[in-house]
Scaffold this active site. Structure first.
Site, PDB file in Angstrom:
ATOM      1  N   ARG A   1      -7.215 -18.038  -0.747  1.00 17.96           N
ATOM      2  CA  ARG A   1      -6.080 -18.084  -1.617  1.00 17.96           C
ATOM      3  C   ARG A   1      -5.887 -17.173  -2.649  1.00 17.96           C
ATOM      4  O   ARG A   1      -5.223 -17.322  -3.811  1.00 17.96           O
ATOM      5  CB  ARG A   1      -6.275 -19.386  -2.376  1.00 17.96           C
TER       6      ARG A   1
ATOM      7  N   LYS B   1       4.673  -5.832  -3.511  1.00 17.45           N
ATOM      8  CA  LYS B   1       5.345  -6.478  -2.353  1.00 17.45           C
ATOM      9  C   LYS B   1       4.483  -6.065  -1.226  1.00 17.45           C
ATOM     10  O   LYS B   1       4.105  -4.989  -1.030  1.00 17.45           O
ATOM     11  CB  LYS B   1       6.662  -5.863  -2.000  1.00 17.45           C
TER      12      LYS B   1
ATOM     13  N   GLU C   1      11.850   9.009  -0.720  1.00 16.05           N
ATOM     14  CA  GLU C   1      11.750   7.685  -1.668  1.00 16.05           C
ATOM     15  C   GLU C   1      11.688   8.370  -3.079  1.00 16.05           C
ATOM     16  O   GLU C   1      12.151   7.781  -4.063  1.00 16.05           O
ATOM     17  CB  GLU C   1      10.553   6.949  -1.270  1.00 16.05           C
TER      18      GLU C   1
ATOM     19  N   LYS D   1       9.683   3.018 -10.834  1.00 12.06           N
ATOM     20  CA  LYS D   1       9.613   2.015 -10.261  1.00 12.06           C
ATOM     21  C   LYS D   1       8.695   0.770 -10.993  1.00 12.06           C
ATOM     22  O   LYS D   1       9.445  -0.406 -10.986  1.00 12.06           O
ATOM     23  CB  LYS D   1       8.862   2.019  -8.865  1.00 12.06           C
TER      24      LYS D   1
ATOM     25  N   GLU E   1      12.534  -9.792  -7.687  1.00 11.37           N
ATOM     26  CA  GLU E   1      13.787  -9.393  -6.972  1.00 11.37           C
ATOM     27  C   GLU E   1      14.860 -10.321  -7.106  1.00 11.37           C
ATOM     28  O   GLU E   1      15.297 -10.753  -6.194  1.00 11.37           O
ATOM     29  CB  GLU E   1      13.562  -8.867  -5.703  1.00 11.37           C
TER      30      GLU E   1
ATOM     31  N   ARG F   1      15.722  -5.514  -9.135  1.00  9.62           N
ATOM     32  CA  ARG F   1      14.684  -4.978  -8.246  1.00  9.62           C
ATOM     33  C   ARG F   1      15.503  -4.483  -6.964  1.00  9.62           C
ATOM     34  O   ARG F   1      15.010  -3.718  -5.919  1.00  9.62           O
ATOM     35  CB  ARG F   1      13.593  -5.722  -8.061  1.00  9.62           C
TER      36      ARG F   1
ATOM     37  N   ASN G   1      16.100  -1.164  -2.981  1.00  6.52           N
ATOM     38  CA  ASN G   1      16.502  -1.163  -1.459  1.00  6.52           C
ATOM     39  C   ASN G   1      17.584  -0.039  -1.291  1.00  6.52           C
ATOM     40  O   ASN G   1      18.137  -0.095   0.017  1.00  6.52           O
ATOM     41  CB  ASN G   1      16.762  -2.535  -1.002  1.00  6.52           C
TER      42      ASN G   1
ATOM     43  N   HIS H   1      18.260   1.254   2.418  1.00  2.33           N
ATOM     44  CA  HIS H   1      16.922   0.795   3.257  1.00  2.33           C
ATOM     45  C   HIS H   1      17.794  -0.334   4.105  1.00  2.33           C
ATOM     46  O   HIS H   1      17.129  -1.075   5.019  1.00  2.33           O
ATOM     47  CB  HIS H   1      16.098  -0.220   2.328  1.00  2.33           C
TER      48      HIS H   1
ATOM     49  N   HIS I   1      16.235   0.290   7.511  1.00  2.00           N
ATOM     50  CA  HIS I   1      15.360  -0.760   8.245  1.00  2.00           C
ATOM     51  C   HIS I   1      15.976  -1.168   9.401  1.00  2.00           C
ATOM     52  O   HIS I   1      15.205  -1.211  10.653  1.00  2.00           O
ATOM     53  CB  HIS I   1      15.180  -2.089   7.351  1.00  2.00           C
TER      54      HIS I   1
ATOM     55  N   HIS J   1       9.554   5.505   8.443  1.00  3.61           N
ATOM     56  CA  HIS J   1      10.034   4.767   7.505  1.00  3.61           C
ATOM     57  C   HIS J   1      10.887   5.700   6.278  1.00  3.61           C
ATOM     58  O   HIS J   1      12.004   5.639   6.226  1.00  3.61           O
ATOM     59  CB  HIS J   1       9.287   3.987   6.769  1.00  3.61           C
TER      60      HIS J   1
HETATM   61  N1  LIG Z   1       5.451  -2.494  -0.431  1.00  5.67           N
HETATM   62  C1  LIG Z   1       6.243  -2.044  -0.595  1.00  5.67           C
HETATM   63  O1  LIG Z   1       6.930  -2.055  -1.606  1.00  5.67           O
HETATM   64  C2  LIG Z   1       6.794  -0.776   0.242  1.00  5.67           C
HETATM   65  C3  LIG Z   1       7.674   0.233  -0.078  1.00  5.67           C
HETATM   66  C4  LIG Z   1       7.994   1.219   0.765  1.00  5.67           C
HETATM   67  C5  LIG Z   1       7.433   1.199   1.740  1.00  5.67           C
HETATM   68  N2  LIG Z   1       6.714   0.397   2.659  1.00  5.67           N
HETATM   69  C6  LIG Z   1       6.028   0.407   3.723  1.00  5.67           C
HETATM   70  O2  LIG Z   1       5.171   1.454   3.848  1.00  5.67           O
HETATM   71  C7  LIG Z   1       5.130   1.945   5.120  1.00  5.67           C
HETATM   72  C8  LIG Z   1       5.203   3.339   5.352  1.00  5.67           C
HETATM   73  O3  LIG Z   1       4.294   4.018   4.748  1.00  5.67           O
HETATM   74  P1  LIG Z   1       3.631   5.410   5.088  1.00  5.67           P
HETATM   75  O4  LIG Z   1       4.780   6.224   5.250  1.00  5.67           O
HETATM   76  O5  LIG Z   1       2.723   5.798   4.106  1.00  5.67           O
HETATM   77  O6  LIG Z   1       3.174   5.147   6.608  1.00  5.67           O
HETATM   78  P2  LIG Z   1       1.865   4.997   7.168  1.00  5.67           P
HETATM   79  O7  LIG Z   1       0.741   4.330   6.301  1.00  5.67           O
HETATM   80  O8  LIG Z   1       1.804   4.907   8.457  1.00  5.67           O
HETATM   81  O9  LIG Z   1       0.878   6.678   7.076  1.00  5.67           O
HETATM   82  C9  LIG Z   1       1.836   7.479   7.649  1.00  5.67           C
HETATM   83  C10 LIG Z   1       0.742   8.563   8.438  1.00  5.67           C
HETATM   84  O10 LIG Z   1       0.278   9.363   7.864  1.00  5.67           O
HETATM   85  C11 LIG Z   1      -1.177   9.303   7.862  1.00  5.67           C
HETATM   86  N3  LIG Z   1      -1.883   9.599   6.668  1.00  5.67           N
HETATM   87  C12 LIG Z   1      -1.834   8.767   5.541  1.00  5.67           C
HETATM   88  N4  LIG Z   1      -2.367   9.543   4.496  1.00  5.67           N
HETATM   89  C13 LIG Z   1      -2.975  10.678   5.072  1.00  5.67           C
HETATM   90  C14 LIG Z   1      -3.566  11.543   4.482  1.00  5.67           C
HETATM   91  N5  LIG Z   1      -3.906  11.654   3.322  1.00  5.67           N
HETATM   92  N6  LIG Z   1      -4.010  12.719   5.179  1.00  5.67           N
HETATM   93  C15 LIG Z   1      -3.634  12.675   6.486  1.00  5.67           C
HETATM   94  N7  LIG Z   1      -3.030  11.615   7.297  1.00  5.67           N
HETATM   95  C16 LIG Z   1      -2.663  10.491   6.546  1.00  5.67           C
HETATM   96  C17 LIG Z   1      -1.420   7.788   8.390  1.00  5.67           C
HETATM   97  O11 LIG Z   1      -2.477   7.770   9.064  1.00  5.67           O
HETATM   98  C18 LIG Z   1      -0.295   7.719   9.294  1.00  5.67           C
HETATM   99  O12 LIG Z   1      -0.484   8.158  10.714  1.00  5.67           O
HETATM  100  C19 LIG Z   1       6.085   1.039   6.050  1.00  5.67           C
HETATM  101  O13 LIG Z   1       5.637  -0.115   6.737  1.00  5.67           O
HETATM  102  C20 LIG Z   1       7.188   0.446   4.748  1.00  5.67           C
HETATM  103  O14 LIG Z   1       7.679  -0.710   5.371  1.00  5.67           O
HETATM  104  C21 LIG Z   1       6.277  -0.725   1.688  1.00  5.67           C
HETATM  105 ZN   LIG Z   2      11.331   2.593   1.442  1.00  2.00          ZN
END
Ligand SMILES: NC(=O)c1ccc[n+]([C@@H]2O[C@H](COP(=O)([O-])OP(=O)(O)OC[C@H]3O[C@@H](n4cnc5c(N)ncnc54)[C@H](O)[C@@H]3O)[C@@H](O)[C@H]2O)c1
Ligand SMILES: [Zn+2]
Length: 370
Positions: free
Chosen positions: A123, A145, A187, A228, A238, A242, A246, A249, A253, A268
């Site tokens: 939990r 999130k 972003e 942010k 949100e 907030r 998006n 997005h 998305h 992304h």
């Molecule tokens: N929670 C939120 O508020 C929020 C906001 C924006 C995006 N997201 C989510 O985030 C995700 C995308 O995140 P991302 O772009 O980091 O993708 P990811 O986590 O897939 O990382 C991108 C790639 O880079 C590699 N990588 C990461 N750090 C590295 C480093 N220091 N050195 C070498 N390789 C590295 C990873 O292994 C992966 O292959 C999506 O699922 C999206 O929906 C969430």
């Molecule tokens: Zn995003």
């Protein structure tokens, strides 16, 4: 000279710090001890684990923290029920209790998934974010999130669960593939486009140094986190403002969905880059913003090598009906009407409810033919 920043996320009893600077991960042990963490369960992915898992584990162990590590496959497909279950099982096997802590060591995929596991394990247990991608440092690790993707679409299952600490070590970006740096940059630009024209100007002038690394990169990360954190501090769940985060997005998305989350075609941040351009072009079409502003946004994102139009997606993305249907699967649909974030200009975005789907379809049909 080290350039360290601290950003406070002000959420009453859930408040926490984001620390930004180079080589911060080597102090993770001390930071965990200060939070009274005795047992930690690290979740990472294959790419990041190979590079940084030893360093993080050894710092924690030196500080007397007991550590277990689970390494998952890299990539968006990992944000799934199956991998969530793996984390929960492994954390229970490791006897993680209420007072213990999960640590997300990775990009947004690992952060979202591990945060969600922390939200529901017993939990709710604490978690620390060590975002390793630029995108995770400027966006996904901040704001609480968490979640996974469903068959029906992205991020449809999740929880709000704030971390206890975020450590954004900008030296880790040195190993990030340049394509992922670009994706994270989309972003960063988004914050300027939402409500800060001055920051967008700054990005235009400093983009080179942000990519190169050094103090300008730290500044961009800190500025983004502050932007942010300010919005999240005013509207954690949100209910209103907030939603501005998006921007780009709803389109983005849908594009990720139509390219089946296949990172060889679209990641992304690339979906967001195209989405930002479409949001501005759609705003211009509706007579809300000038075409000059829309072109300036596309021009800047294009100049760093980001995709800016639908035709830039390898293999395409279906027709206007496919896109519209994918947009309807997004969370930002209220009682059947599409909610968009549109703009009156750079730094002047707003929430537009009840957008007529016929207008969107017309716009998309036009956008697909260019
Ligand atoms: N929670 C939120 O508020 C929020 C906001 C924006 C995006 N997201 C989510 O985030 C995700 C995308 O995140 P991302 O772009 O980091 O993708 P990811 O986590 O897939 O990382 C991108 C790639 O880079 C590699 N990588 C990461 N750090 C590295 C480093 N220091 N050195 C070498 N390789 C590295 C990873 O292994 C992966 O292959 C999506 O699922 C999206 O929906 C969430
Ligand atoms: Zn995003």
């Amino acid at each position: 000279m080290t350039n360290q920043h601290q950003v406070k996320v002000e959420l009453a009893e859930r408040r926490y710090d984001i620390l930004i600077g180079r080589n911060l991960v080597s102090d993770i042990g001390e930071r965990a001890r200060a939070l009274n963490i005795r047992t930690a369960f690290i979740v990472t992915d294959t790419n990041v684990g190979a590079l940084y898992r030893a360093q993080v584990t050894s710092s924690l162990e030196k500080a007397g923290t007991h550590v277990s590590v689970l390494t998952l496959a890299a990539g968006e497909a990992t944000k799934s029920f199956e991998q969530l279950e793996r984390i929960l099982d492994a954390a229970l096997d490791a006897k993680i209790e209420r007072g213990d802590c999960l640590i997300a060591l990775g990009g947004g995929v690992i952060g979202d998934l591990t945060g969600f596991a922390a939200a529901i394990l017993r939990r709710g247990v604490r978690f620390i974010q060590i975002p390793t991608s630029l995108l995770a440092q400027v966006d996904s690790s901040v704001g609480g999130k968490t979640g996974i993707n469903a068959r029906h679409g992205k991020n449809l299952i999740g929880a709000f669960h704030q971390p206890s600490l975020v450590i954004a070590d900008t030296a880790l970006i040195d190993t990030l593939p340049v394509r992922e740096i670009k994706a994270g940059y989309a972003e960063i630009v988004k914050y300027g486009l939402i409500n800060d024209a001055h920051f967008f100007n700054w990005c235009e002038k400093n983009v080179h140094d942000i990519f190169e690394g050094g103090p300008t990169r730290e500044e961009a990360v800190a500025y983004s986190c502050r932007a942010k954190a300010a919005i999240v501090g005013r509207d954690e769940r949100e209910d209103g403002e907030r939603a501005l985060l998006n921007l780009g997005h709803t389109f983005g998305h849908a594009l990720e969905r139509l390219t089946h989350y296949d990172s060889s075609r679209l990641v992304h941040g690339e979906g967001v880059a195209i989405g930002l351009c479409l949001a501005f072009r759609f705003s211009a079409d509706l007579g809300l913003c000038s075409m000059d502003d829309a072109q300036r946004v596309s021009h800047h994102l294009h100049s760093v090598g980001l995709p800016t139009q639908l035709a830039d997606i390898p293999g395409g993305c279906g027709n206007a009906d496919d896109l519209l249907e994918a947009m309807y699967q997004d969370k930002k649909v209220k009682a059947g009407a599409l909610t968009f974030i549109l703009a009156k200009g750079i730094g002047d975005s707003f929430i537009a409810e009840n957008i007529d789907p016929a207008q969107v379809k017309q716009f998309l049909t036009h956008a697909l033919s260019h």
